[in-house]
Design an enzyme around this catalytic site. Structure first.
Site, PDB file in Angstrom:
ATOM      1  N   LYS A  12      27.988  54.727  47.342  1.00  0.00           N
ATOM      2  CA  LYS A  12      29.242  55.503  47.299  1.00  0.00           C
ATOM      3  C   LYS A  12      29.245  56.630  45.993  1.00  0.00           C
ATOM      4  CE  LYS A  12      31.249  53.421  43.650  1.00  0.00           C
ATOM      5  NZ  LYS A  12      31.044  53.841  42.096  1.00  0.00           N
ATOM      6  N   ASP A 137      34.474  47.084  43.580  1.00  0.00           N
ATOM      7  CA  ASP A 137      34.166  48.017  44.357  1.00  0.00           C
ATOM      8  C   ASP A 137      33.920  47.235  45.671  1.00  0.00           C
ATOM      9  OD1 ASP A 137      34.542  49.855  42.513  1.00  0.00           O
ATOM     10  OD2 ASP A 137      32.286  50.123  42.136  1.00  0.00           O
TER      11      ASP A 137
HETATM   12  O1  C5P Z   1      34.669  44.217  39.039  1.00  0.00           O
HETATM   13  P1  C5P Z   1      33.423  44.546  38.439  1.00  0.00           P
HETATM   14  O2  C5P Z   1      32.822  43.003  38.175  1.00  0.00           O
HETATM   15  O3  C5P Z   1      32.676  45.538  39.113  1.00  0.00           O
HETATM   16  O4  C5P Z   1      33.504  44.935  37.085  1.00  0.00           O
HETATM   17  C1  C5P Z   1      32.561  44.902  35.995  1.00  0.00           C
HETATM   18  C2  C5P Z   1      33.292  45.250  34.706  1.00  0.00           C
HETATM   19  O5  C5P Z   1      33.883  46.498  34.692  1.00  0.00           O
HETATM   20  C3  C5P Z   1      34.585  44.449  34.559  1.00  0.00           C
HETATM   21  O6  C5P Z   1      34.315  43.203  33.868  1.00  0.00           O
HETATM   22  C4  C5P Z   1      35.593  44.974  33.590  1.00  0.00           C
HETATM   23  O7  C5P Z   1      34.940  44.764  32.189  1.00  0.00           O
HETATM   24  C5  C5P Z   1      35.349  46.443  33.782  1.00  0.00           C
HETATM   25  N1  C5P Z   1      36.186  46.961  34.742  1.00  0.00           N
HETATM   26  C6  C5P Z   1      37.436  47.182  34.104  1.00  0.00           C
HETATM   27  N2  C5P Z   1      38.494  47.653  35.187  1.00  0.00           N
HETATM   28  C7  C5P Z   1      37.914  48.124  36.248  1.00  0.00           C
HETATM   29  C8  C5P Z   1      36.949  47.465  37.018  1.00  0.00           C
HETATM   30  C9  C5P Z   1      35.935  47.249  36.081  1.00  0.00           C
HETATM   31  O8  C5P Z   1      37.708  47.074  33.227  1.00  0.00           O
HETATM   32  N3  C5P Z   1      39.236  48.179  37.121  1.00  0.00           N
END
Ligand code: C5P
Length: 294
Positions: A12, A137
């Site tokens: 994406k 995501d």
């Molecule tokens: O959700 P995911 O594991 O992909 O996110 C990785 C990191 O990115 C999270 O641990 C967080 O620190 C940050 N993040 C965030 N806000 C979001 C998505 C991700 O702060 N909306």
């Protein structure tokens, strides 16, 4: 011989990514427009009576329990009580930790593929819940196409598919961990975000006007840490791109060109300079869903 399924796991880009504020749970409240594009990893799933195993042709892909596809398989097995296992072979073509959602896509594709392979009745609600628990995501990749993502990105609303056949992905060859980018964000919009919501919807509806709509609030942090990405953006514009923007938390930059010829020429120029380049087109929702298992 045990049964197997081969699946495409698409990448994406984010047409837009607005960060509103840091939430009490530590995540950031987002308004983003996701878009699936035509580069994909090839995943092969083989049903076994043993454990879940990951193999990959790429050293950057962890083959242990930290792999998102592994986690997806383990959670699906746990929540449905299935006793089968699987060998998951990941032919990695999407750059890793690149803002292209490769790991998240692998996880969502694993959920869809194993529900078929293990022949289990997994409701869309269950798949969504597992996906959302794996990463912000991941739910988007259960649907694909063009979609508005809100919350931490996991709440996904399909919108009219954007069609664009002249996109160029450029990656400088280093990984950018997402958490670090969010932690360095300084300029956050206020919690009084009512103003922002209509903007995101306006951008969604008028997305064809990319030069107006394209925006990424993470870009400032990523460019400050990696000034060479600014050079890539400038080179893309110099080669005729209407728009050049970091995707997600980077480091991939996508350029939006007027035609395929200009896209391919830019890929040749930047490729000669040692950069990884891939001309891609958008993949709409119907095509996404009908080609995952083609
Ligand atoms: O959700 P995911 O594991 O992909 O996110 C990785 C990191 O990115 C999270 O641990 C967080 O620190 C940050 N993040 C965030 N806000 C979001 C998505 C991700 O702060 N909306």
């Amino acid at each position: 011989m045990s049964e197997s399924i081969t699946a495409r796991s698409y990448a994406k880009i984010n047409w837009t990514l607005e960060v509103l504020y840091r939430r009490d749970d530590g995540y950031h409240e987002l308004r983003t427009i996701f878009q699936t594009v035509s580069i994909y990893d090839v995943l092969k799933f083989q049903a076994t009576s043993g454990p879940i195993e990951i193999v990959s042709n790429n050293d950057l892909v962890p083959c242990d329990e930290s792999n998102l596809a592994y986690k997806a398989a383990a959670k699906l097995r746990e929540s449905t009580g299935v006793e089968q296992g699987a060998v998951i072979e990941i032919d990695k073509r999407i750059p890793v930790a690149a803002g292209l959602g490769g790991g998240s896509s692998n996880a969502a594709t694993t959920l869809l593929a194993l529900a078929r392979l293990w022949q289990m009745p997994a409701s869309p609600q269950l798949l969504f819940e597992i996906a959302a628990s794996l990463g912000s995501d991941v739910p988007f990749f259960l649907y694909g196409g063009t979609a508005l993502g809100i919350g931490r990105g996991e709440e996904v609303y399909s919108i009219r598919d954007v069609e664009d056949a002249s996109l160029l992905l450029v990656n400088p060859g280093f990984a950018v961990p997402t958490a670090g980018v969010y932690s360095k964000l300084k300029r956050l919009t206020s919690k009084e975000s009512n103003r922002i919501i209509p903007f995101a919807l306006l951008a969604a509806n008028g997305i064809c006007e990319l030069t107006l709509a394209a925006r990424n609030d993470l870009e400032e942090v990523v460019l400050a840490a990696h000034p060479e990405l600014q050079q890539i953006k400038l080179r893309l514009i110099g080669l005729g791109a209407r728009q050049a923007l970091v995707s997600g938390s980077g480091a991939t930059v996508f350029g939006v060109f007027d035609n395929l010829l200009a896209t391919v020429e830019a890929a040749r120029e930047l490729g000669a300079a040692g950069l990884w380049c891939e001309p891609v087109r958008t993949i709409g929702r119907d095509e996404y869903q009908s080609t995952i298992f083609e």
